[in-house]
Design a protein around this motif. Structure first.
Motif, PDB file in Angstrom:
ATOM      1  N   SER A 106      -2.941   0.080   4.137  1.00  0.00           N
ATOM      2  CA  SER A 106      -2.977   1.297   4.823  1.00  0.00           C
ATOM      3  C   SER A 106      -2.539   1.079   6.235  1.00  0.00           C
ATOM      4  CB  SER A 106      -4.313   1.911   4.707  1.00  0.00           C
ATOM      5  OG  SER A 106      -4.201   3.089   5.725  1.00  0.00           O
ATOM      6  N   SER A 107      -1.466   1.904   6.739  1.00  0.00           N
ATOM      7  CA  SER A 107      -1.322   1.890   8.436  1.00  0.00           C
ATOM      8  C   SER A 107      -2.391   2.884   9.109  1.00  0.00           C
ATOM      9  CB  SER A 107      -0.076   2.348   8.505  1.00  0.00           C
ATOM     10  OG  SER A 107       0.121   3.814   7.823  1.00  0.00           O
ATOM     11  N   ASP A 108      -3.255   3.747   8.397  1.00  0.00           N
ATOM     12  CA  ASP A 108      -4.103   4.409   9.339  1.00  0.00           C
ATOM     13  C   ASP A 108      -5.111   3.402   9.579  1.00  0.00           C
ATOM     14  OD1 ASP A 108      -2.951   6.760   8.721  1.00  0.00           O
ATOM     15  OD2 ASP A 108      -4.174   7.051   6.817  1.00  0.00           O
ATOM     16  N   THR A 109      -5.839   3.828  11.023  1.00  0.00           N
ATOM     17  CA  THR A 109      -6.786   3.189  11.594  1.00  0.00           C
ATOM     18  C   THR A 109      -7.483   4.076  12.467  1.00  0.00           C
ATOM     19  OG1 THR A 109      -5.366   1.105  12.022  1.00  0.00           O
ATOM     20  CG2 THR A 109      -7.581   1.070  13.232  1.00  0.00           C
ATOM     21  N   LEU A 110      -8.824   4.060  12.111  1.00  0.00           N
ATOM     22  CA  LEU A 110      -9.952   4.869  12.717  1.00  0.00           C
ATOM     23  C   LEU A 110     -10.211   4.162  14.149  1.00  0.00           C
ATOM     24  CD1 LEU A 110     -11.582   7.308  12.862  1.00  0.00           C
ATOM     25  CD2 LEU A 110     -13.267   6.049  11.522  1.00  0.00           C
ATOM     26  N   GLY A 111      -9.902   5.005  15.279  1.00  0.00           N
ATOM     27  CA  GLY A 111     -10.750   4.468  16.430  1.00  0.00           C
ATOM     28  C   GLY A 111     -11.992   5.012  16.845  1.00  0.00           C
ATOM     29  N   LEU A 112     -13.004   4.167  17.124  1.00  0.00           N
ATOM     30  CA  LEU A 112     -14.162   4.401  17.550  1.00  0.00           C
ATOM     31  C   LEU A 112     -14.457   4.069  19.080  1.00  0.00           C
ATOM     32  CD1 LEU A 112     -16.415   3.512  14.357  1.00  0.00           C
ATOM     33  CD2 LEU A 112     -15.503   5.735  14.998  1.00  0.00           C
ATOM     34  N   ILE A 113     -14.604   4.866  19.864  1.00  0.00           N
ATOM     35  CA  ILE A 113     -14.828   4.701  21.281  1.00  0.00           C
ATOM     36  C   ILE A 113     -16.027   5.114  21.837  1.00  0.00           C
ATOM     37  CG2 ILE A 113     -13.665   4.827  23.555  1.00  0.00           C
ATOM     38  CD1 ILE A 113     -11.927   4.027  21.240  1.00  0.00           C
ATOM     39  N   GLY A 114     -16.734   4.214  22.313  1.00  0.00           N
ATOM     40  CA  GLY A 114     -18.151   4.217  22.759  1.00  0.00           C
ATOM     41  C   GLY A 114     -18.355   4.233  24.392  1.00  0.00           C
ATOM     42  N   LYS A 115     -18.847   5.189  24.766  1.00  0.00           N
ATOM     43  CA  LYS A 115     -19.336   5.056  26.409  1.00  0.00           C
ATOM     44  C   LYS A 115     -20.164   3.920  26.576  1.00  0.00           C
ATOM     45  CE  LYS A 115     -21.317   7.531  30.108  1.00  0.00           C
ATOM     46  NZ  LYS A 115     -22.056   8.519  30.620  1.00  0.00           N
ATOM     47  N   GLY A 116     -19.728   2.816  27.544  1.00  0.00           N
ATOM     48  CA  GLY A 116     -20.486   1.830  27.806  1.00  0.00           C
ATOM     49  C   GLY A 116     -21.118   1.488  29.145  1.00  0.00           C
ATOM     50  N   LEU A 117     -21.477   2.540  29.565  1.00  0.00           N
ATOM     51  CA  LEU A 117     -22.319   2.337  31.183  1.00  0.00           C
ATOM     52  C   LEU A 117     -23.569   2.004  31.170  1.00  0.00           C
ATOM     53  CD1 LEU A 117     -20.843   3.125  33.734  1.00  0.00           C
ATOM     54  CD2 LEU A 117     -19.573   4.138  31.963  1.00  0.00           C
ATOM     55  N   THR A 118     -23.841   0.575  31.247  1.00  0.00           N
ATOM     56  CA  THR A 118     -25.037  -0.116  31.077  1.00  0.00           C
ATOM     57  C   THR A 118     -26.298   0.564  32.167  1.00  0.00           C
ATOM     58  OG1 THR A 118     -24.305  -2.021  32.294  1.00  0.00           O
ATOM     59  CG2 THR A 118     -23.949  -2.201  30.073  1.00  0.00           C
ATOM     60  N   TYR A 119     -25.692   1.251  33.226  1.00  0.00           N
ATOM     61  CA  TYR A 119     -26.385   1.648  34.012  1.00  0.00           C
ATOM     62  C   TYR A 119     -25.631   2.652  34.822  1.00  0.00           C
ATOM     63  CZ  TYR A 119     -30.321   2.901  37.077  1.00  0.00           C
ATOM     64  OH  TYR A 119     -31.190   3.567  37.555  1.00  0.00           O
ATOM     65  N   ASP A 120     -26.313   3.896  35.043  1.00  0.00           N
ATOM     66  CA  ASP A 120     -25.580   4.904  36.110  1.00  0.00           C
ATOM     67  C   ASP A 120     -26.396   5.523  36.849  1.00  0.00           C
ATOM     68  OD1 ASP A 120     -23.827   6.861  36.640  1.00  0.00           O
ATOM     69  OD2 ASP A 120     -24.622   8.397  35.219  1.00  0.00           O
ATOM     70  N   SER A 121     -26.083   5.117  38.112  1.00  0.00           N
ATOM     71  CA  SER A 121     -27.048   5.670  39.232  1.00  0.00           C
ATOM     72  C   SER A 121     -26.586   7.047  39.581  1.00  0.00           C
ATOM     73  CB  SER A 121     -26.857   4.843  40.335  1.00  0.00           C
ATOM     74  OG  SER A 121     -25.627   4.795  41.006  1.00  0.00           O
ATOM     75  N   GLY A 122     -25.237   7.387  39.306  1.00  0.00           N
ATOM     76  CA  GLY A 122     -24.649   8.636  39.613  1.00  0.00           C
ATOM     77  C   GLY A 122     -23.721   8.128  40.688  1.00  0.00           C
ATOM     78  N   GLY A 123     -23.557   6.921  41.239  1.00  0.00           N
ATOM     79  CA  GLY A 123     -22.844   6.705  42.340  1.00  0.00           C
ATOM     80  C   GLY A 123     -23.125   7.627  43.743  1.00  0.00           C
ATOM     81  N   TYR A 124     -22.250   7.818  44.389  1.00  0.00           N
ATOM     82  CA  TYR A 124     -22.569   8.519  45.651  1.00  0.00           C
ATOM     83  C   TYR A 124     -22.849   9.987  45.433  1.00  0.00           C
ATOM     84  CZ  TYR A 124     -20.925   5.081  49.080  1.00  0.00           C
ATOM     85  OH  TYR A 124     -20.968   3.958  49.699  1.00  0.00           O
ATOM     86  N   SER A 125     -22.673  10.545  44.233  1.00  0.00           N
ATOM     87  CA  SER A 125     -23.148  11.675  43.752  1.00  0.00           C
ATOM     88  C   SER A 125     -24.337  11.228  42.927  1.00  0.00           C
ATOM     89  CB  SER A 125     -22.334  12.517  42.967  1.00  0.00           C
ATOM     90  OG  SER A 125     -21.125  12.666  43.502  1.00  0.00           O
ATOM     91  N   ILE A 126     -25.586  10.858  43.734  1.00  0.00           N
ATOM     92  CA  ILE A 126     -26.581  10.104  43.306  1.00  0.00           C
ATOM     93  C   ILE A 126     -27.533  10.903  42.431  1.00  0.00           C
ATOM     94  CG2 ILE A 126     -27.980  10.245  45.236  1.00  0.00           C
ATOM     95  CD1 ILE A 126     -28.732   7.212  44.651  1.00  0.00           C
ATOM     96  N   LYS A 127     -28.089  10.272  41.535  1.00  0.00           N
ATOM     97  CA  LYS A 127     -29.175  10.983  40.681  1.00  0.00           C
ATOM     98  C   LYS A 127     -30.514  11.157  41.447  1.00  0.00           C
ATOM     99  CE  LYS A 127     -27.053   9.660  36.392  1.00  0.00           C
ATOM    100  NZ  LYS A 127     -26.669  11.000  35.659  1.00  0.00           N
ATOM    101  N   THR A 128     -31.419  11.813  41.063  1.00  0.00           N
ATOM    102  CA  THR A 128     -32.842  11.774  41.410  1.00  0.00           C
ATOM    103  C   THR A 128     -33.639  10.730  40.707  1.00  0.00           C
ATOM    104  OG1 THR A 128     -33.715  13.113  39.512  1.00  0.00           O
ATOM    105  CG2 THR A 128     -32.957  14.222  41.349  1.00  0.00           C
ATOM    106  N   ASN A 129     -34.673   9.898  41.254  1.00  0.00           N
ATOM    107  CA  ASN A 129     -35.240   8.822  40.697  1.00  0.00           C
ATOM    108  C   ASN A 129     -35.560   9.220  39.221  1.00  0.00           C
ATOM    109  OD1 ASN A 129     -36.881   6.270  41.294  1.00  0.00           O
ATOM    110  ND2 ASN A 129     -38.345   7.508  40.385  1.00  0.00           N
ATOM    111  N   GLU A 130     -36.111  10.464  38.994  1.00  0.00           N
ATOM    112  CA  GLU A 130     -36.331  10.752  37.719  1.00  0.00           C
ATOM    113  C   GLU A 130     -35.228  10.733  36.783  1.00  0.00           C
ATOM    114  OE1 GLU A 130     -38.605  14.284  35.139  1.00  0.00           O
ATOM    115  OE2 GLU A 130     -38.079  14.641  37.147  1.00  0.00           O
TER     116      GLU A 130
END
Length: 487
Positions: A246-270
C-alpha cells in the motif's frame, strides 16, 4: 499481572470477582443463598462500581468473594466495566490476593470480546501507580488472574482479545510513565531515547534528528519555540511499514514539549506545576505505534514528535516577533504560550513533505479552552474530513475514549489571519480550541486530517475510576483502533 483464559479452576482461587447486573438475581454454584440474601436485604443492588464482599470457607480453605456492580443491561458499557474492575483490583490488594478468578457474564447486546478487554484494562489501569521516586514504596506481588466461564468454542477468540488487551495496556502505561516523569528527567534527549528503546522492544524504526538537522530542514517555528532552552531539541521520527503493498501512510504527530513555562507570556506557578505533561501527545504516539508494531497491524504509520522546552532566556522568542516555518509561511507571535501549535505546524509539514504521509492526525495538550469547553472526559476534535472523523468515532467506541467534533467554519479561519504576516498564532479570546486547531490545519496541504486536543483528557488531578493521579495515556488506544480500522 499474569492473565489467562480458563487457566485455573475457581476452587483453587483465593479471591473470586463476580460482576453483577443491577437488581438481577442469578445462580452461582455454592452462592445461591448469599446472592438472594444480599439482593433481598438491599445490601447490594448492582449499581456501577458498587462493591460487596464476604469471605467463605470450605474445608478450612478461605475464599474472598467480591461482587461488583456493572449496572443494568441497557446501560452497560466498556467504560463502566473498566471502572468497576478498577475498584475490584484495589479490593484484591486489600485482601493480599494471589490467585483471582474472574467470572465473566453473558451480557445481551454487549460483545463478549469487549467484556474481556474492559476487564483486563480496568484491572491493569486500576492497579497502576507511579511511585518510582518514593523511598518507602512497598513491592506488590504479581497476581495471577483467570478469566473464567469461557466456553470451549470461544477460547481462541478470548485469547486473541486478551493478548491484544495486554498489548494496549503496556502501550498505555508506557505513555503514562513518560508523562509522569518530572521534566528534569524527561528532557528532549530522554524522550528521544525512550522512543528508541520502544522501537527496539516493539519493532519499529526510530530516527532522531539533532538541532543542526532541524535547522537544515528549515523548521523555523519549532526552533523559535525552543530557543530559550539550554537543552537541545530533538525531532523524533518513528516508522512502521506493515503493508508494503500500500502507498497509504498514516501520520501520527504528537506534541512534544517536555516542559512549558509559557515563555515570556509566562504561566502562573500553579499553571506550571503540571507542565511536565505537555508532551502527552508525544507520549501517546509513542505508545500507539508501539502497540501497532507489536500486533503487526497491516498498516503503514509514521509518527513524528518535535521535542523541546519552552523557557525564558535572552535568546527566547517574544510576543510581537515574526517567525518563519518549514512550509514558508510567516507567523506573527501574539503569545509565546501558544507554542505547541508552532512546533506542530513544522512537524505536520515535515510528515507530509518528507515522509509522504497520506492522512494525518495530530494530538496535543494544546489549549485550556478545550478543558473549559469539554472538561476532563472528552477530547476536542477539529477536522477537514467527515469520513475520517467517522473512523475516529468507531475507534472511540472501542477504546472508550470520548471525542467531540468542533466546527471549522471559514469565520474561524479569519481569526488567525495577521495584518503583518501570513498567520498569527492566537485568534483572540474566543473559540480558542477551534482557532488553535485551524492554525495547524493551515500546514496540512489539504490532506485528510484530524486534530485531537487532549488538554483535558491527558491528566487527572485526582484518582478517578481507572485513572490514577497524573498522566492518563490518553490517545494511545483510540489511535491504535483508528489504525486497525484502516483509517
Amino acid at each position: 499481572m499474569k492473565f489467562g483464559i480458563n487457566s485455573f479452576e475457581i476452587e483453587t482461587a483465593d479471591t473470586v470477582i463476580i460482576p453483577v447486573m443491577k437488581n438481577k438475581v442469578f445462580e452461582l454454584d455454592g452462592f445461591e443463598n448469599t446472592i438472594k440474601y444480599i439482593f433481598h436485604t438491599k445490601k447490594f443492588k448492582g449499581e456501577v462500581g458498587e462493591i460487596f464482599t464476604f469471605t467463605s470457607s470450605d474445608n478450612d480453605k478461605y475464599k474472598n468473594i467480591i461482587f461488583v456492580g456493572i449496572g443494568s443491561a441497557k446501560e452497560i458499557s466498556g467504560e463502566k466495566i473498566r471502572n468497576a474492575f478498577a475498584r475490584s483490583i484495589k479490593k484484591c490488594r486489600e485482601f493480599l490476593s494471589e490467585k483471582v478468578y474472574v467470572s465473566t457474564t453473558n451480557i445481551e447486546g454487549f460483545k463478549y470480546t469487549e467484556e474481556i478487554n474492559a476487564i483486563v484494562e480496568g484491572i491493569e489501569f486500576g492497579d497502576y501507580k507511579f511511585d518510582k521516586y518514593k523511598s518507602d514504596k512497598k513491592p506488590q506481588n504479581n497476581i495471577e488472574i483467570c478469566i473464567g466461564n469461557v466456553t470451549t468454542d470461544r477460547v481462541k477468540e478470548a485469547e486473541r482479545e486478551l493478548n491484544e488487551s495486554i498489548t494496549l495496556v503496556e502501550a498505555t502505561l508506557l505513555a503514562r510513565n513518560l508523562v509522569n516523569e518530572p521534566a528534569n528527567v524527561m528532557t528532549p534527549e530522554a524522550l528521544s531515547k525512550a522512543a528508541g528503546d520502544a522501537g527496539k522492544e516493539y519493532g519499529f524504526e526510530v530516527e532522531v534528528f539533532d538541532k543542526d538537522k532541524i535547522k537544515e530542514l528549515n523548521m523555523k517555528a519549532f526552533l523559535s519555540v525552543v530557543a530559550g532552552s539550554e537543552k537541545p531539541p530533538k525531532l523524533i521520527v518513528m516508522r512502521y511499514f506493515g503493508d508494503k503493498e500500500s502507498s497509504d501512510t498514516l501520520g501520527l504527530i504528537g506534541k512534544g514539549l517536555t516542559y512549558d513555562s509559557g515563555g515570556y507570556s509566562i504561566k502562573t506557578n500553579e499553571g506550571m506545576l503540571t507542565m511536565k505533561s505537555d508532551m502527552g501527545g508525544g507520549a501517546a504516539v509513542i505508545g500507539a505505534i508501539s502497540a501497532i508494531a507489536k500486533r503487526k497491524l497491516k498498516v503503514n504509520v509514521v509518527s513524528v514528535i518535535a521535542a523541546g522546552e519552552n523557557l525564558i532566556s535572552p535568546a527566547a522568542y517574544k510576543p510581537g516577533d515574526i517567525i518563519g516555518s518549514m512550509a514558508g509561511k510567516t507567523i506573527e507571535v501574539i503569545n509565546t504560550d501558544a507554542e505547541g501549535r508552532l512546533t506542530l505546524a513544522d512537524a505536520v509539514y515535515y510528515a507530509i513533505s518528507r515522509e509522504k504521509v497520506t492522512k494525518i492526525v495530530d494530538i496535543a495538550t494544546l489549549t485550556g479552552a478545550a478543558l473549559s469547553a469539554l472538561g476532563i472526559t472528552t477530547t476536542a476534535v477539529v477536522t477537514n474530513n467527515k469520513e475520517f472523523y467517522e473512523k475516529l468515532e468507531e475507534a472511540s467506541y472501542k477504546s472508550g475514549e470520548r471525542v467531540w467534533r468542533l466546527p471549522e467554519f471559514d469565520e474561524y479561519k479569519k481569526l488567525i489571519k495577521s495584518d503583518i504576516a501570513d498567520l498569527k498564532n492566537v485568534g483572540g479570546k474566543f473559540a480558542g480550541t477551534i482557532t488553535a486547531g485551524l492554525f495547524i490545519g493551515e500546514f496540512i496541504e489539504e490532506k485528510p486530517w484530524l486534530h485531537l486536543d487532549i488538554a483535558g483528557t491527558a491528566w487527572r488531578d485526582n484518582e478517578d475510576g481507572y485513572f490514577s493521579k497524573g498522566g492518563t495515556g490518553a490517545g494511545v488506544r483510540i489511535l491504535y483502533y483508528l489504525a486497525q480500522n484502516g483509517y
